[in-house]
Motif scaffolding. Structure first.
Motif, PDB file in Angstrom:
ATOM      1  N   THR A 303       0.862  -1.193   0.000  1.00  0.00           N
ATOM      2  CA  THR A 303       0.000   0.000   0.000  1.00  0.00           C
ATOM      3  C   THR A 303       0.898   1.242   0.000  1.00  0.00           C
ATOM      4  N   TRP A 304       0.284   2.367  -0.305  1.00  0.00           N
ATOM      5  CA  TRP A 304       1.022   3.634  -0.301  1.00  0.00           C
ATOM      6  C   TRP A 304       1.585   3.911   1.095  1.00  0.00           C
ATOM      7  N   ASN A 305       0.797   3.593   2.120  1.00  0.00           N
ATOM      8  CA  ASN A 305       1.282   3.749   3.491  1.00  0.00           C
ATOM      9  C   ASN A 305       2.545   2.953   3.746  1.00  0.00           C
ATOM     10  N   GLN A 306       2.552   1.711   3.278  1.00  0.00           N
ATOM     11  CA  GLN A 306       3.732   0.869   3.464  1.00  0.00           C
ATOM     12  C   GLN A 306       4.936   1.435   2.718  1.00  0.00           C
ATOM     13  N   TYR A 307       4.662   1.954   1.521  1.00  0.00           N
ATOM     14  CA  TYR A 307       5.760   2.484   0.719  1.00  0.00           C
ATOM     15  C   TYR A 307       6.373   3.716   1.369  1.00  0.00           C
ATOM     16  N   LYS A 308       5.493   4.582   1.890  1.00  0.00           N
ATOM     17  CA  LYS A 308       5.981   5.794   2.548  1.00  0.00           C
ATOM     18  C   LYS A 308       6.804   5.462   3.779  1.00  0.00           C
ATOM     19  N   LYS A 309       6.312   4.489   4.534  1.00  0.00           N
ATOM     20  CA  LYS A 309       7.024   4.073   5.741  1.00  0.00           C
ATOM     21  C   LYS A 309       8.416   3.566   5.388  1.00  0.00           C
ATOM     22  N   ALA A 310       8.467   2.751   4.339  1.00  0.00           N
ATOM     23  CA  ALA A 310       9.755   2.215   3.889  1.00  0.00           C
ATOM     24  C   ALA A 310      10.658   3.344   3.391  1.00  0.00           C
ATOM     25  N   ALA A 311      10.038   4.311   2.689  1.00  0.00           N
ATOM     26  CA  ALA A 311      10.817   5.416   2.122  1.00  0.00           C
ATOM     27  C   ALA A 311      11.464   6.249   3.234  1.00  0.00           C
ATOM     28  N   CYS A 312      10.762   6.382   4.354  1.00  0.00           N
ATOM     29  CA  CYS A 312      11.283   7.178   5.465  1.00  0.00           C
ATOM     30  C   CYS A 312      12.537   6.589   6.081  1.00  0.00           C
ATOM     31  N   ARG A 313      12.773   5.301   5.822  1.00  0.00           N
ATOM     32  CA  ARG A 313      13.976   4.674   6.371  1.00  0.00           C
ATOM     33  C   ARG A 313      15.138   4.699   5.378  1.00  0.00           C
ATOM     34  N   THR A 314      14.894   5.274   4.191  1.00  0.00           N
ATOM     35  CA  THR A 314      15.942   5.246   3.165  1.00  0.00           C
ATOM     36  C   THR A 314      16.619   6.599   3.022  1.00  0.00           C
ATOM     37  N   ARG A 315      17.762   6.577   2.361  1.00  0.00           N
ATOM     38  CA  ARG A 315      18.418   7.810   1.955  1.00  0.00           C
ATOM     39  C   ARG A 315      17.818   8.217   0.619  1.00  0.00           C
ATOM     40  N   LEU A 316      17.975   9.506   0.321  1.00  0.00           N
ATOM     41  CA  LEU A 316      17.416  10.070  -0.900  1.00  0.00           C
ATOM     42  C   LEU A 316      17.739   9.242  -2.146  1.00  0.00           C
TER      43      LEU A 316
END
Ligand code: GA4
Length: 326
Positions: A303-316
């Motif tokens: 889901t978009w929520n899951q993707y955003k959560k994962a994105a927050c743990r990554t570098r740009l």
């Protein structure tokens, strides 16, 4: 690393020179929205580049310039004023720091969610002229994005022409507006005749991004072969960027493009990017309408929520989609 700061009061942050200059690119795909075959051109550009320049869009230059002036006026206000808008969660004013994991660049910015009736609930410091310029701009650009996405669906031969636009136009759909200011370099950096990384390479997580900038160069995109090219600025046009969500929705047919911004330091760059995303609970998975008979999804479902959560743990610059590939 070179140390630079907009004002002596600011904490100097080590910034990096660009990895390479990027060669001039005369081949930017251009789509004229007022032209009959626009849908096909959009699809071709998004397959080959994940990116195109949009002309014939009908949004008057003065509307863009009105927001540009209001934005610059904000960024020219005293640092202490700007810091009041620094809610950094991640919305509000930001300076050099991008995201939660240590990315930095030569820019300051405002980041707001575009939601419901009041996109400015997170912009208490904005003057009423800033607010109205932003509201009008967003209203027009949202309609433009709708048109682009519907033409895209047509170009992909989808039966439902609203298949993409519905996903980003819903009540719960998440939009973000980013107003970026890449200032001129202070002395003596200016004399060094070097550029700095303004916004490091990345892909956009949402469906599409609609970018408009002043006539200052800096935007670069990665071609399919990985080489970096500079995109000549055009203050009358928009640039459309395919995001990770659209890449997944089309099972990789349309590609999310890696891009970055170099700050040349001689002329300031102002850009505004409207990111159009889906609703938090929305499943992001290849759409049946764009798949061939028997085609398998290249991605694990999320889901978009899951993707955003994962994105927050990554570098740009991380390959965020990688972890969802099958
Ligand atoms: C990149 C595109 C947009 O600017 C943005 C950025 C977001 C942020 O600034 O908070 C992110 C970045 C962007 C992707 C990875 C994470 C989140 C900074 C970061 C390191 C607003 C977005 O949607 O994703």
């Amino acid at each position: 690393a070179m140390v630079a700061s907009t004002s002596p009061a600011l904490e100097p942050i080590p910034l990096l020179p660009p990895p390479d200059a990027g060669t001039h690119f005369p081949g930017v795909p251009v789509v004229d929205l007022s032209h009959p075959g626009a849908g096909e051109s959009i699809v071709a550009a998004c397959q080959d580049f994940g990116f195109f320049k949009l002309t014939g869009h009908g949004i008057p230059l003065h509307l863009m310039q009105r927001l540009e002036s209001a934005t610059l006026e904000f960024f020219h206000s005293p640092q202490a004023e700007k810091e009041k808008a620094n809610t950094a969660d991640p919305f509000g004013y930001g300076n050099k720091r991008i995201g939660p994991n240590g990315d930095v660049g030569w820019l300051e910015y405002l980041l707001f969610p575009v939601a419901g009736d009041d996109p400015f609930s997170r912009a208490p410091m904005a003057t009423s002229s800033f607010r109205s310029a932003l509201a009008e701009y967003l209203r027009r650009v949202k309609e433009l994005a709708r048109e682009v996405l519907e033409l895209m669906a047509e170009g992909l031969n989808c039966k439902e022409r609203k298949i993409f636009s519905n996903l980003v136009m819903g009540e719960q759909s998440e939009g973000i507006i980013r107003l970026n200011h890449y200032p001129e370099f202070p002395q003596p950096e200016k004399q060094l005749d070097r550029s700095l990384t303004g916004f490091g390479e990345h892909t956009d997580p949402q469906v599409i991004s609609v970018l408009r900038s002043n006539d200052s160069a800096g935007l670069q995109i990665a071609l399919k072969d990985g080489s970096w090219v500079s995109v000549p600025p055009d203050h009358q046009s928009f640039f459309i960027i395919v995001g990770d969500s659209l890449q997944v929705l089309t099972n990789g047919r349309l590609r999310s493009v890696r891009h970055r911004v170099m700050a040349n330091g001689v002329k300031c760059r102002v850009s505004m990017i409207y990111f159009l995303g889906v609703a938090p609970g929305e499943k992001i998975a290849p759409l049946g309408e764009v798949m061939e008979e028997g085609e398998q999804s290249k991605y694990r479902e999320f889901t978009w929520n899951q993707y955003k959560k994962a994105a927050c743990r990554t570098r740009l610059g991380d390959d965020r989609l990688g972890q969802f590939e099958k």
